[in-house]
Design a protein around this motif. Structure first.
Motif, PDB file in Angstrom:
ATOM      1  N   GLU A   1       0.835  -1.207   0.000  1.00  0.00           N
ATOM      2  CA  GLU A   1       0.000   0.000   0.000  1.00  0.00           C
ATOM      3  C   GLU A   1       0.872   1.260   0.000  1.00  0.00           C
ATOM      4  O   GLU A   1       0.840   2.064   0.934  1.00  0.00           O
ATOM      5  CB  GLU A   1      -0.961  -0.012   1.185  1.00  0.00           C
TER       6      GLU A   1
ATOM      7  N   THR B   1       0.791   4.084  -1.293  1.00  0.00           N
ATOM      8  CA  THR B   1       0.205   5.433  -1.327  1.00  0.00           C
ATOM      9  C   THR B   1      -0.780   5.679  -0.195  1.00  0.00           C
ATOM     10  O   THR B   1      -1.402   6.736  -0.139  1.00  0.00           O
ATOM     11  CB  THR B   1      -0.512   5.673  -2.672  1.00  0.00           C
ATOM     12  N   SER B   2      -0.921   4.734   0.730  1.00  0.00           N
ATOM     13  CA  SER B   2      -1.976   4.867   1.748  1.00  0.00           C
ATOM     14  C   SER B   2      -1.734   6.027   2.703  1.00  0.00           C
ATOM     15  O   SER B   2      -2.672   6.546   3.310  1.00  0.00           O
ATOM     16  CB  SER B   2      -2.124   3.557   2.540  1.00  0.00           C
TER      17      SER B   2
ATOM     18  N   PRO C   1      -4.079  12.783  -2.273  1.00  0.00           N
ATOM     19  CA  PRO C   1      -4.265  12.431  -3.691  1.00  0.00           C
ATOM     20  C   PRO C   1      -3.195  12.982  -4.631  1.00  0.00           C
ATOM     21  O   PRO C   1      -2.762  12.287  -5.550  1.00  0.00           O
ATOM     22  CB  PRO C   1      -5.642  13.021  -4.013  1.00  0.00           C
TER      23      PRO C   1
ATOM     24  N   THR D   1      -0.072  10.979  -4.122  1.00  0.00           N
ATOM     25  CA  THR D   1      -0.330   9.622  -4.598  1.00  0.00           C
ATOM     26  C   THR D   1       0.014   9.508  -6.078  1.00  0.00           C
ATOM     27  O   THR D   1       0.639   8.546  -6.522  1.00  0.00           O
ATOM     28  CB  THR D   1      -1.812   9.238  -4.366  1.00  0.00           C
TER      29      THR D   1
ATOM     30  N   LEU E   1       2.488   6.770  -7.941  1.00  0.00           N
ATOM     31  CA  LEU E   1       1.934   5.833  -8.927  1.00  0.00           C
ATOM     32  C   LEU E   1       2.597   6.011 -10.294  1.00  0.00           C
ATOM     33  O   LEU E   1       2.785   5.040 -11.029  1.00  0.00           O
ATOM     34  CB  LEU E   1       0.417   6.022  -9.046  1.00  0.00           C
TER      35      LEU E   1
ATOM     36  N   THR F   1      -2.612  -2.726  -3.057  1.00  0.00           N
ATOM     37  CA  THR F   1      -3.098  -1.369  -3.285  1.00  0.00           C
ATOM     38  C   THR F   1      -4.608  -1.269  -3.148  1.00  0.00           C
ATOM     39  O   THR F   1      -5.338  -2.245  -3.358  1.00  0.00           O
ATOM     40  CB  THR F   1      -2.674  -0.879  -4.692  1.00  0.00           C
TER      41      THR F   1
ATOM     42  N   GLU G   1      -5.805   1.427  -4.847  1.00  0.00           N
ATOM     43  CA  GLU G   1      -5.992   2.282  -6.027  1.00  0.00           C
ATOM     44  C   GLU G   1      -6.490   1.412  -7.184  1.00  0.00           C
ATOM     45  O   GLU G   1      -5.707   0.876  -7.975  1.00  0.00           O
ATOM     46  CB  GLU G   1      -4.673   2.970  -6.395  1.00  0.00           C
TER      47      GLU G   1
ATOM     48  N   PHE H   1      -5.599   2.280 -10.924  1.00  0.00           N
ATOM     49  CA  PHE H   1      -4.181   1.987 -11.132  1.00  0.00           C
ATOM     50  C   PHE H   1      -3.969   0.488 -11.320  1.00  0.00           C
ATOM     51  O   PHE H   1      -3.292   0.047 -12.250  1.00  0.00           O
ATOM     52  CB  PHE H   1      -3.377   2.502  -9.937  1.00  0.00           C
TER      53      PHE H   1
END
Length: 252
Positions: free
Chosen positions: A173, A175-176, A180, A183, A187, A204, A206, A209
């Motif tokens: 994870e 980008t947790s 935004p 993130t 990504l 993820t 996302e 993505f």
């Protein structure tokens, strides 16, 4: 095949977190692992990268067995020196970056290659600067983690994992912990690595993505793999009701 995990189980006391998990990842493949919180996704990655010991099953890297369960039910790992070699095949990028706060960005990148892989300082620094350029943060080489945004810290963490030249990169994870805008930065880097055929397993939340970048998607719930297949199969035509329930949340 880079990694195979066969009939993996993991328990913490009486809690069974992973139940008979089997999957493999081929060279150049990008596998996204999705599912609700508490489904065992992070534990699976920690077992794959030897941060946790499995309770049953076997793990193979490059066709060689790193851990297996014998006839008595006991899990056996290879000896420490061999395990170090197996660990070198994989890199892990955490949710919370896990950078050394008292090290500069450059020192965060070169420390392990120098002390673990015994590479020369010049070679390690050259590789590190090349990766920082790739991440778009070459100018941050002498900065410290507290001076960076979350997105920049995560890109440093990715670069640090890549300095060890792993055969496969795991993301838990990534980008947790980011807003935004940040993130998107991270990504973009993972997409670039996918285009370069870096072998990756990405846990993820996302969904767009995962659908766009993955060769294969695994949906986990309650410690089991409920469904897996191509992104089109899992996202557009899921077969299992539990998968459909999970994905409906992201369609709202």
């Amino acid at each position: 095949m880079i990694i195979e995990m066969n009939h993996i189980s993991k328990t913490f006391g009486t809690l069974e977190v992973l139940k008979d998990i089997s999957f493999g990842v081929d060279s150049g493949e990008v596998v996204s692992v999705i599912g609700p919180s508490g489904s065992g996704k992070s534990t699976l990655l920690r077992c794959a990268t030897f941060l946790e010991k499995i309770s049953g099953g076997e793990i193979l890297y490059m066709g060689e067995r790193a851990a297996h369960t014998d006839e008595s039910g006991k899990v056996n790992y290879v000896r420490f020196q061999e395990l170090t070699r197996f660990r070198s095949y994989c890199g892990l990028v955490f949710q919370q970056f896990n950078l050394f706060p008292h090290y500069s960005v450059l020192k965060n990148l070169v420390d392990a290659p120098i002390h673990v892989q015994h590479r020369s300082k010049d070679e390690a620094e050259e590789t590190a600067m090349e990766l920082l350029r790739k991440m778009g943060i070459e100018d941050k080489a002498n900065a410290y983690p507290y001076q960076l945004s979350g997105g920049q810290q995560q890109r440093v963490a990715i670069a640090r994992a890549l300095t060890m030249k792993p055969a496969i990169l795991f993301f838990d994870e990534p980008t947790s912990a980011l807003d935004p805008e940040l993130t998107g930065e991270v990504l973009k880097v993972i997409r670039q690595l996918a285009e370069e055929k870096m072998t990756m397993v990405v846990v993820t939340h996302e969904m767009p993505f995962a659908k766009a970048v993955s060769n294969r998607v695994i949906f986990m719930a309650k410690g089991v793999i409920v469904e897996q297949g191509s992104p089109a199969a899992v996202f557009d035509d899921p077969k299992e009701e539990r998968t459909k329930q999970f994905l409906r949340v992201f369609e709202r």
